[in-house]
Structures are given as C-alpha cells and as structure tokens.
Design an enzyme around this catalytic site. Structure first.
Site, PDB file in Angstrom:
ATOM      1  N   ASP A 124      16.324  24.234 -67.511  1.00 19.75           N
ATOM      2  CA  ASP A 124      15.726  24.295 -68.850  1.00 19.75           C
ATOM      3  C   ASP A 124      16.518  23.423 -69.822  1.00 19.75           C
ATOM      4  O   ASP A 124      17.656  23.729 -70.163  1.00 19.75           O
ATOM      5  CB  ASP A 124      15.737  25.747 -69.339  1.00 19.75           C
ATOM      6  CG  ASP A 124      15.088  25.879 -70.718  1.00 19.75           C
ATOM      7  OD1 ASP A 124      13.871  26.128 -70.749  1.00 19.75           O
ATOM      8  OD2 ASP A 124      15.782  25.713 -71.740  1.00 19.75           O
TER       9      ASP A 124
ATOM     10  N   TYR B 129      18.633  18.875 -77.251  1.00 24.06           N
ATOM     11  CA  TYR B 129      19.945  19.071 -76.600  1.00 24.06           C
ATOM     12  C   TYR B 129      20.606  17.724 -76.281  1.00 24.06           C
ATOM     13  O   TYR B 129      21.795  17.674 -75.948  1.00 24.06           O
ATOM     14  CB  TYR B 129      19.832  19.880 -75.293  1.00 24.06           C
ATOM     15  CG  TYR B 129      19.199  21.240 -75.396  1.00 24.06           C
ATOM     16  CD1 TYR B 129      18.946  21.851 -76.623  1.00 24.06           C
ATOM     17  CD2 TYR B 129      18.851  21.950 -74.241  1.00 24.06           C
ATOM     18  CE1 TYR B 129      18.339  23.101 -76.696  1.00 24.06           C
ATOM     19  CE2 TYR B 129      18.261  23.206 -74.319  1.00 24.06           C
ATOM     20  CZ  TYR B 129      17.999  23.768 -75.545  1.00 24.06           C
ATOM     21  OH  TYR B 129      17.409  25.001 -75.608  1.00 24.06           O
TER      22      TYR B 129
ATOM     23  N   LYS C 256      11.377  20.487 -74.038  1.00 26.93           N
ATOM     24  CA  LYS C 256      10.717  21.010 -75.248  1.00 26.93           C
ATOM     25  C   LYS C 256      10.547  19.920 -76.302  1.00 26.93           C
ATOM     26  O   LYS C 256      11.413  19.052 -76.456  1.00 26.93           O
ATOM     27  CB  LYS C 256      11.551  22.160 -75.846  1.00 26.93           C
ATOM     28  CG  LYS C 256      12.015  23.169 -74.815  1.00 26.93           C
ATOM     29  CD  LYS C 256      12.773  24.337 -75.398  1.00 26.93           C
ATOM     30  CE  LYS C 256      13.446  25.152 -74.300  1.00 26.93           C
ATOM     31  NZ  LYS C 256      14.806  24.710 -73.958  1.00 26.93           N
TER      32      LYS C 256
ATOM     33  N   HIS D 134       9.048  23.738 -79.245  1.00 27.66           N
ATOM     34  CA  HIS D 134      10.353  24.402 -79.376  1.00 27.66           C
ATOM     35  C   HIS D 134      10.368  25.501 -80.441  1.00 27.66           C
ATOM     36  O   HIS D 134      10.917  26.572 -80.220  1.00 27.66           O
ATOM     37  CB  HIS D 134      11.424  23.340 -79.670  1.00 27.66           C
ATOM     38  CG  HIS D 134      12.790  23.704 -79.195  1.00 27.66           C
ATOM     39  ND1 HIS D 134      13.690  22.786 -78.733  1.00 27.66           N
ATOM     40  CD2 HIS D 134      13.429  24.895 -79.121  1.00 27.66           C
ATOM     41  CE1 HIS D 134      14.816  23.407 -78.391  1.00 27.66           C
ATOM     42  NE2 HIS D 134      14.682  24.678 -78.620  1.00 27.66           N
TER      43      HIS D 134
END
Ligand SMILES: NC(=O)c1ccc[n+]([C@@H]2O[C@H](COP(=O)([O-])OP(=O)(O)OC[C@H]3O[C@@H](n4cnc5c(N)ncnc54)[C@H](OP(=O)(O)O)[C@@H]3O)[C@@H](O)[C@H]2O)c1
Length: 283
Positions: free
Chosen positions: A56, A61, A86, A119
C-alpha cells in the site's frame, strides 16, 4: 449470499473477495513515512521475502518509484502481487486525476494497477475524481477503485452518482477508533473496510489490556491488533521498516482470539484519532 459470509483467513495468501470479484490479500504492507529510494526498496523487499504480496503506497508518500523498483527486482510474477496507490488531494478533479494516475503508473513501472483510491474526500472535488476513477476502471487500467477516509455521508454522495460501486474504504481503524457505524455501513453496501494505522502508529502497543492478551497468547500487542482486524474481516496494512517487526507482523495465523477477547479489544474504543478528521482537514 451475504457479503463476507464464506470468509476464511488462515494464511498470508488468503484474500478478500471485493464486490467486483477481485481478490485482495487480507494482510498487506504499508509504506507511509518510509523514505523514498533505498529505504523503501529494502522495506518492500523484506516484506516480499516475508511473504506479503499486497503493498500500500500513495502518490503523496513519494515512494512509488521505490515500490516499483522493489517489485521489478523481486522476480515475483506480477499477477501474484497486489499494488494499491492513491490519488492525492491536489490532483483531484477529472482531468487532473487522470494525469496523476499516469504519473503514478510511470513511477510504479506497471501496466495495470490493482487498486486506486481517492486519498481524502476533498469537498467539491471528490465526485469529479470518482468519475475519473470510473473511466480508469472501464478502460482496464485499474482492476478496482475505491475510497479512503470517506465518512458515511461522503460515501452516500458517491453512491448517488456512481456507475461503479467503490470496492474498498481505507480508514483509520484501531481499538481506540472502532468506527462501528462506518464499518456496518460499508458492509451493508458491500464496500470492504481497510484499516490504516492498525497499530495506532505504535501508540496502541502499550495499552495494558493488549499487553496482557499478548502475554496470554505468546504474541506481541502488534500481533494481537493485526489478528483482531483479520477476525473482524477488515483488510489491514501494518507498516514497519524494522526487519524483525516486518516478519512478526505476519506471524498472526497460528492463534485465535475468542469472542470475549474480541469484545474486550472493541471495548477500548474512545473515538480517538491519531490522524486528521475527514470532516475537518485543510490539506
Ligand atoms: N489512507 C490514509 O490516509 C493513510 C494514512 C496513514 C497510513 N496509511 C497506510 O496505512 C499503513 C499503516 O499505517 P501507519 O503506517 O500510519 O501506522 P501503523 O502501521 O499503525 O504503525 C506503524 C508504526 O508502528 C511501528 N511498528 C510496526 N510494527 C511494530 C511492531 N511489531 N512492534 C512495535 N512497533 C511496530 C512502526 O515502527 P518501525 O517502522 O520503526 O518498525 C511505525 O512506527 C501506512 O503505512 C499506509 O500505507 C494510509
């Protein structure tokens, strides 16, 4: 047949069947706050070596490229892996979502994504974003589309306009935030709940009741929490960069919590978040 009726979870390879028939491992590996580059590559490599097959990540990120490199180098057949990423808030909207998807895919170095999530429910934009997700799904670029951090009323907005029902809602979920109403609503609508911060980002690990349950089962509090998610039939994605914890967090298939223990853990709820409130965030 009822959603989740015939579920068996007895190994790291066991999968949830999403509402479109796609199979997704119950236990996956999260990479929030894992440094881009080498740290991500190494953590994902260790997770794959330990047996995880679901990873994930998210555009925000900034470690999709590291995930991509690790899965390329693993030699594991693509069809055995389940990759989630996401759509970030700044990219929400129809055209911008389609563009953001292409950028994520380039970094991940894959042809087809397994699961794409919105998200956060950015007010005024998540409906257009969902239309873009549906296009990506219909075009075969992603095998399943879903939501993250959506409350019941946000999901209702999506259900009103959607042609494709979301498969997954990934939300903050742990014993201090049991989310009973949201969980029931998702189950009633065949939307699979997924737990982020299943360990409450480490903050749940010294709760005395969990420490005690761990001692009783010869397991760590983290393992108790992961097992609790699985027995609740909630997808879970603990994160760790620590080699022995990556392994520990998937050694959860050789014990069982009884009904009393499950209820005891649920009774720890305080509606307490470690992350932002989906009804009141400004990013
Ligand atoms: N959709 C969203 O908005 C959203 C938000 C947050 C997270 N997520 C996803 O959910 C995943 C998990 O959530 P999270 O990373 O926020 O938190 P988490 O998995 O609840 O906790 C991670 C923390 O717990 C520590 N830890 C892990 N295993 C442990 C163990 N066995 N014993 C002791 N400590 C342990 C880790 O430390 P070390 O790494 O130092 O070992 C890290 O500090 C993320 O990685 C991300 O993929 C999604």
């Amino acid at each position: 047949m009822e959603f989740l009726e015939d579920t068996v979870i007895s190994s790291i390879r066991d999968c949830a069947k999403l509402n479109n028939g796609l199979e997704m491992p119950w236990l996956g590996f999260g990479v929030f706050l894992v440094e881009p580059g080498k740290e991500t590559e190494l953590a994902v490599k260790r997770a794959l070596d330990a047996g995880y097959r679901s990873i994930d990540t998210a555009a925000i990120y900034e470690n999709e490229a590291g995930v991509g490199k690790a899965i390329q180098e693993s030699g594991i057949p693509r069809e055995d892996l389940f990759i989630t990423t996401k759509l970030w808030n700044a990219d929400q909207g129809y055209a911008s979502a389609l563009k953001a998807f292409d950028e994520s895919m380039e970094k991940l170095q894959i042809e087809v994504l397994d699961l794409y999530l919105i998200h956060w429910p950015v007010v005024g934009r998540y409906v257009d974003s969902w239309k873009a997700m549906e296009k990506l799904y219909k075009d075969g670029r992603v095998k399943a589309i879903g939501l993250s951090n959506f409350q019941i009323h946000h999901i209702q907005d999506i259900l009103e306009i959607s042609e494709v029902v979301p498969t997954v809602n990934q939300v903050e979920f742990h014993p201090r935030l049991r989310q009973v109403d949201l969980h029931n609503f998702c189950n009633e609508n065949q939307i699979q709940l997924q737990a982020w911060a299943p360990l409450m980002q480490g903050k749940a690990l010294d709760i005395p009741e969990l420490v005690k349950l761990g001692e009783k089962h010869g397991k760590s509090p983290a393992q108790i929490l992961i097992r609790w998610d699985l027995q609740l039939q909630v997808l879970t994605i603990p994160k760790s960069i620590t080699p022995h914890r990556i392994v520990e967090n998937c050694q959860v298939f050789d014990f069982e919590l009884n009904d009393e223990e499950m209820a005891l853990i649920a009774s720890l709820n305080r509606d307490e978040r470690v992350g932002p409130d989906p009804d009141n965030f400004d990013f």
